[in-house]
Each structure stands twice: as structure tokens, then as C-alpha cells.
Enzyme design. Structure first.
Site, PDB file in Angstrom:
ATOM      1  N   ASP A  73       1.342   4.946   1.573  1.00  0.00           N
ATOM      2  CA  ASP A  73       1.169   5.990   2.603  1.00  0.00           C
ATOM      3  C   ASP A  73       1.875   7.426   2.308  1.00  0.00           C
ATOM      4  O   ASP A  73       2.889   7.193   1.921  1.00  0.00           O
ATOM      5  CB  ASP A  73       1.695   5.299   4.104  1.00  0.00           C
ATOM      6  CG  ASP A  73       1.079   4.056   4.435  1.00  0.00           C
ATOM      7  OD1 ASP A  73       0.019   3.903   3.958  1.00  0.00           O
ATOM      8  OD2 ASP A  73       1.987   3.259   4.925  1.00  0.00           O
ATOM      9  N   ASP A  84       0.616  -1.117  -0.059  1.00  0.00           N
ATOM     10  CA  ASP A  84      -0.003  -0.172   0.012  1.00  0.00           C
ATOM     11  C   ASP A  84       0.876   1.228  -0.074  1.00  0.00           C
ATOM     12  O   ASP A  84       2.080   1.107   0.127  1.00  0.00           O
ATOM     13  CB  ASP A  84      -0.918   0.043   0.968  1.00  0.00           C
ATOM     14  CG  ASP A  84      -0.282  -0.507   2.412  1.00  0.00           C
ATOM     15  OD1 ASP A  84       0.638   0.160   2.776  1.00  0.00           O
ATOM     16  OD2 ASP A  84      -0.755  -0.989   3.264  1.00  0.00           O
ATOM     17  N   ASP A 120       8.686   4.489  13.614  1.00  0.00           N
ATOM     18  CA  ASP A 120       9.233   3.314  14.106  1.00  0.00           C
ATOM     19  C   ASP A 120      10.720   2.861  13.971  1.00  0.00           C
ATOM     20  O   ASP A 120      11.745   2.944  14.750  1.00  0.00           O
ATOM     21  CB  ASP A 120       8.474   2.114  14.306  1.00  0.00           C
ATOM     22  CG  ASP A 120       8.138   1.467  12.907  1.00  0.00           C
ATOM     23  OD1 ASP A 120       8.372   2.346  12.011  1.00  0.00           O
ATOM     24  OD2 ASP A 120       7.179   0.669  12.600  1.00  0.00           O
TER      25      ASP A 120
HETATM   26  P1  ATP Z   1       3.791  -2.761   5.543  1.00  0.00           P
HETATM   27  O1  ATP Z   1       2.237  -1.883   5.234  1.00  0.00           O
HETATM   28  O2  ATP Z   1       4.464  -3.113   4.448  1.00  0.00           O
HETATM   29  O3  ATP Z   1       3.281  -3.638   6.479  1.00  0.00           O
HETATM   30  P2  ATP Z   1       4.535  -0.283   6.543  1.00  0.00           P
HETATM   31  O4  ATP Z   1       5.781   0.185   7.015  1.00  0.00           O
HETATM   32  O5  ATP Z   1       3.842   0.569   5.541  1.00  0.00           O
HETATM   33  O6  ATP Z   1       4.390  -1.736   6.192  1.00  0.00           O
HETATM   34  P3  ATP Z   1       2.339   0.292   8.085  1.00  0.00           P
HETATM   35  O7  ATP Z   1       1.758  -0.244   9.453  1.00  0.00           O
HETATM   36  O8  ATP Z   1       1.473   0.603   6.887  1.00  0.00           O
HETATM   37  O9  ATP Z   1       3.678  -0.242   7.901  1.00  0.00           O
HETATM   38  O10 ATP Z   1       2.664   1.700   8.745  1.00  0.00           O
HETATM   39  C1  ATP Z   1       3.242   2.957   8.128  1.00  0.00           C
HETATM   40  C2  ATP Z   1       4.330   3.543   8.612  1.00  0.00           C
HETATM   41  O11 ATP Z   1       3.927   4.171   9.657  1.00  0.00           O
HETATM   42  C3  ATP Z   1       5.419   2.872   8.851  1.00  0.00           C
HETATM   43  O12 ATP Z   1       6.505   2.739   7.872  1.00  0.00           O
HETATM   44  C4  ATP Z   1       6.025   3.705  10.045  1.00  0.00           C
HETATM   45  O13 ATP Z   1       6.953   4.797   9.523  1.00  0.00           O
HETATM   46  C5  ATP Z   1       4.839   4.249  10.605  1.00  0.00           C
HETATM   47  N1  ATP Z   1       4.502   3.513  11.756  1.00  0.00           N
HETATM   48  C6  ATP Z   1       3.298   2.662  11.787  1.00  0.00           C
HETATM   49  N2  ATP Z   1       3.284   2.082  13.207  1.00  0.00           N
HETATM   50  C7  ATP Z   1       4.223   2.724  13.975  1.00  0.00           C
HETATM   51  C8  ATP Z   1       4.172   2.861  15.142  1.00  0.00           C
HETATM   52  N3  ATP Z   1       3.598   1.831  16.166  1.00  0.00           N
HETATM   53  N4  ATP Z   1       5.257   3.761  15.817  1.00  0.00           N
HETATM   54  C9  ATP Z   1       5.723   4.517  15.046  1.00  0.00           C
HETATM   55  N5  ATP Z   1       5.355   4.498  13.467  1.00  0.00           N
HETATM   56  C10 ATP Z   1       4.719   3.817  12.972  1.00  0.00           C
HETATM   57 MG    MG Z   2       1.973   0.350   4.794  1.00  0.00          MG
END
Ligand code: ATP
Ligand code: MG
Length: 454
Positions: A74, A72, A161
Site C-alpha cells: 500500500d 500486498d 489504526d
Molecule cells: P494486511 O494487508 O497484511 O492484512 P495491512 O495492515 O496492510 O495488513 P490493510 O487492511 O491492507 O491492512 O490496510 C492498510 C493500512 O490501512 C493499514 O496498515 C492501516 O494503516 C490502514 N487501515 C486499514 N483499515 C483501517 C481502519 N479501519 N482504520 C484506520 N486505518 C486503517
Molecule cells: Mg495491506
């Protein structure tokens, strides 16, 4: 790969000491706009036209730099959620703990987050309202209950994170922004939490689950300090609401690297905060570990082949060691098998949901998969053949094979059901009839309940 260091941030805060903005120009990274969804490009371009900053961030930038396909997209912006919704008719604000905007393009949802800022605990709520119209809240133990203080791009990077999740892509200038050595960690294949690990885990203990999840998904190693703080902070996961743990469970085990994720959860002793009963069974019994590992391996294989997987099946496997143990106790104390299975299932679920939510749409099929294990023991007659048509047969049969794969003795039931399914329907009844004699299993010897004392 890193070419220009254009700024050194002030060193007021130890976290900011690490902030050093590196800008990687178009010809020195592999991100191409053609791998970014039209929806995400549209959102960024409209925000820029509205006078705002807008960057692709998080998993999408990370996965594109690794040459993968993001699941996805963001977007991070300096526009407030209200300003974003004013620009997009197809959008709405969601969340309370963490307000974000969903912009919808057909089936695709683009998540837009406003830059998060640092928490100024000295500000009272009305001062914070003046600052950004929103505020943050922390529990006595330091857990972030709300995280809606808005800030700058640099602050936003520091509040993410992991360093590899804090890379930003500007689709207007085609540049990648790296504030926290995310690119270096991507190159070294390392998962590194941003800031002081203990403090970041205290703010949000789910970050520990994210560390082990991304290490498994990306096949990265975990930075030493990031890893060392986990045992000290793991107990904080007990504070996380059951519903959030269920959301995290889906990401842990349904993203294609469940087997490796399970290994990491066990290595860091985190499984106990999701499934304490299972974690205990695994410590006591190797068969329980083999079964859960086999379930995760099968799930990964199915996903790799593009097949459907249901959380109900994985949950059924995770809780089976508890259910089967309890079933044996009840059955040997004289309960009828179906009754014993029913109450073993009930008590396993009641105990599990104290820690992790299991929506009914998953707990119901899960119970049926377990109860079906008894029905599959019956191999003779029309009723047995009719089981094949049952909507839960396939999952229950796969579950039976899984139990055999894990070394459970089922009396070769699995191969019998495999053979009968391969037969044309008109021959199935014949095969089942041939079981008629074999079916005359010795009657189950019921232990008599002792008569009540006169
Ligand atoms: P994927 O969607 O492939 O699982 P992602 O890194 O995009 O991985 P998401 O859960 O969609 O993960 O979150 C988007 C972004 O938001 C992360 O890359 C991170 O930068 C931030 N993020 C998400 N959860 C947290 C958290 N608990 N604490 C701090 N930052 C976070
Ligand atoms: Mg994501």
C-alpha cells in the site's frame, strides 16, 4: 534503533501529543528495495517525479521490518486520487466511504491512498470542498460514514489504526518514518491503537476486529488500554453493514492464524457480532467449541501446506452447531432426514445473514456439505460408490472427519470412507456390496403425527 528525533509536533490535540517524527536511516533498518514489488517501486518513483510525496505504508512496512513477506503493498501520497489517476493509465478510483486508487500491473494491484486529515466538524460541506475537494461524514453515534478529508503525512499517520501499521518507508531516500512509536511497539510485540481507544473504536468499530486479528497474526500482545476499551465499545459492531463484516470475516479466518484469531474473538466476546448463533452454541456446548476450533486449526494447516481453502467450508463449520441442533429437533419431531436438514440449513442461513453477508457462491456449497453428511451414511451399492466422484465429496468427507475429530459419534463412517477411497476403483463396489447386509439398518421409526382431533 530509533536515531534521530527531528521534530516535535504541536500539542493542540491529545492524539497529536504523541506525534514525534523519528527518521530511521538506511543502515539502521532491515528494509531492502529488493523485497518490494516492482509495481510498488514504480508507483512511488513516478509520484515523486510528478512532484508528490509517496511512501510505502501499513502492512508492507510492518511485515518487512519483522522480516516477513508482505501480502500486498500500500502506498500513501499527498496526490489526490484524481492526480494519481492522471499519472497512471492503468489505474482507477474505487470506494466511496474511503476513496482509493488501484494501480494495476498485470495481476498485482497497488493501492494508493491520499493522506487522510483530521475531521473538522465545524466546516460545512462547501468549505470542505474548498479544502480538499472531498469531505467526511459521521453518524449520530460517531461512526465515520465517509473519510475523505485530505491532510499531511503526520495527520495521515494519526488516522491509521495501529501504531505498527503507521510506519512509512521512503523508497527514494531509503528511510523509515515513525511518528507514533510504531517501532517501539514492533520491538515490544504489542498491538496498540493510535489515539484514544474509545474514540477510535467509535469512529470505526471494525478496528476492534483488526486489533484481535493482528494480535493473532503477529503473535503480539494487546496494549492494556487498547484491550480495556473493547468491552465498552463492542456493541458498536452491531452497526457495521453485513457486507463489510463478511470482508472482515475473510481476513480473520483465511490469513493463516484462524485458530488464534478465534481464541481472541472469544476472549473479547466479539464472535457474537459476526456469528451470534454460533457464539451462543459455544457457550452452551463444549462440542460446538471443539468443532469450530478444529475447523480453524485444519484451515491454518492447509494454508501452511499451500493447500486451497474455501470460505464455504469454514462457514459450514461455524454454522454446523446451529444446523445440527435444529436438525435433531426436526428429525425427532418426525421430519424425513433430508427435509429436516434442508430446513435446518435454511433457518440457520436466514438468521446468520441478518448479521454477516454470505454470498450465494458460498452458501450453496455450504448447504451441499451439510446435506452430504446424510448421503455419506449410505454405504452400500453402486450409488454409494458413485458419491466419491461427486464434486462436493471431498469437502463433505473432510467435514465428516472434522465432526469426528470434534467428538461426534458418526459410527466410524469416516474410516469407512477413507478405506474405500484407498481401494482401486474396481474393488470399491465389492466393499460397498459387503455392506449390503449391514446396510439393513433398522428402519427409522417415524413418530406418528397425532391425528387431528375429530
Ligand atoms: P494486511 O494487508 O497484511 O492484512 P495491512 O495492515 O496492510 O495488513 P490493510 O487492511 O491492507 O491492512 O490496510 C492498510 C493500512 O490501512 C493499514 O496498515 C492501516 O494503516 C490502514 N487501515 C486499514 N483499515 C483501517 C481502519 N479501519 N482504520 C484506520 N486505518 C486503517
Ligand atoms: Mg495491506
Amino acid at each position: 534503533m530509533i536515531t534521530s528525533v527531528v521534530d516535535l509536533r504541536p500539542v493542540e490535540n491529545p492524539q497529536q501529543a504523541l506525534i514525534r517524527l523519528d527518521i530511521i536511516p538506511r543502515d539502521q533498518h532491515c528494509i531492502s528495495r529488493k523485497n518490494i514489488s516492482d509495481g510498488a517501486l514504480k508507483v512511488m518513483s513516478r509520484l515523486r517525479s510528478g512532484g508528490f510525496q509517496a511512501y510505502l505504508v501499513g502492512g508492507a512496512v510492518r511485515d518487512l521490518l519483522l522480516g516477513g513477506r508482505p501480502k500486498d503493498f500500500d502506498i500513501a501520497t499527498d496526490a489526490t486520487p484524481e492526480a494519481v489517476t492522471a499519472l497512471f493509465r492503468n489505474s482507477r478510483i474505487i470506494g466511496r466511504r474511503f476513496r482509493i486508487v488501484h494501480v494495476r500491473f498485470g495481476r498485482e494491484i497497488i493501492e494508493v491512498t491520499t493522506f487522510r486529515g483530521h475531521h473538522d466538524t465545524k466546516l460545512n460541506e462547501s468549505q470542505q470542498d474548498e479544502k480538499g475537494g472531498n469531505h467526511s461524514r459521521q453518524s449520530a453515534s460517531g461512526l465515520l460514514l465517509r473519510d475523505n478529508v485530505y491532510g499531511t503525512l503526520e495527520e495521515d499517520a494519526a488516522r491509521r489504526d495501529l501504531s505498527v501499521n503507521a510506519l512509512y518507508y521512503d523508497s527514494g531516500k531509503f528511510e523509515v518514518f515513525d511518528h507514533l512509536h510504531g517501532l517501539k511497539d514492533l520491538e515490544n510485540r504489542t498491538i496498540c491503537i493510535i489515539g484514544i481507544p474509545e474514540q477510535r473504536y467509535t469512529e470505526d468499530p471494525v478496528r476492534m476486529l483488526r486489533v484481535v486479528r493482528f494480535a493473532a497474526k503477529l503473535d503480539f500482545s494487546i496494549d492494556q488500554q487498547t484491550a480495556e476499551a473493547i468491552p465498552r465499545c463492542a456493541h458498536l459492531l452491531a452497526e457495521i453493514p453485513a457486507a463489510r463484516l463478511f470482508d472482515e470475516f475473510l481476513k480473520l479466518f483465511l490469513a493463516g492464524s484462524a485458530a488464534k484469531t478465534l481464541d481472541n474473538l472469544l476472549e473479547y466476546d466479539l464472535l457474537r457480532y459476526l456469528f451470534p448463533g454460533t457464539s451462543q452454541c459455544i457457550q452452551q456446548d463444549d462440542k460446538a467449541l471443539t468443532l469450530v476450533q478444529a475447523a480453524m486449526g485444519n484451515t491454518d494447516e492447509r494454508l501452511a501446506e499451500g493447500k486451497h481453502v474455501t470460505p464455504a467450508f469454514i462457514l459450514a463449520a461455524l454454522l454446523w452447531p446451529i444446523v445440527s441442533k435444529q436438525f435433531e429437533v426436526l428429525e425427532s419431531s418426525g421430519e424425513a432426514p433430508m427435509v429436516a436438514m434442508h430446513s435446518a440449513a435454511h433457518s440457520a442461513i436466514t438468521e446468520a445473514v441478518k448479521h454477516i453477508s454470505i454470498p450465494r457462491r458460498f452458501s450453496q456449497p455450504m448447504r451441499e456439505i451439510w446435506e452430504f453428511q446424510l448421503r455419506l451414511q449410505r454405504r452400500s451399492g453402486r450409488k454409494a460408490v458413485e458419491l466419491i466422484e461427486h464434486r462436493r465429496f471431498r469437502a463433505a468427507y473432510d467435514f465428516l472427519l472434522l465432526r469426528e475429530q470434534a467428538g461426534e459419534d458418526t459410527g466410524e463412517l469416516g474410516s469407512w470412507w477413507t478405506e474405500i477411497q484407498e481401494l482401486p476403483p474396481e474393488q470399491r463396489l465389492e466393499k460397498a456390496a459387503s455392506m449390503e447386509d449391514n446396510h439393513k439398518r433398522p428402519k427409522r421409526i417415524r413418530k406418528r403425527r397425532p391425528n387431528p382431533a375429530p
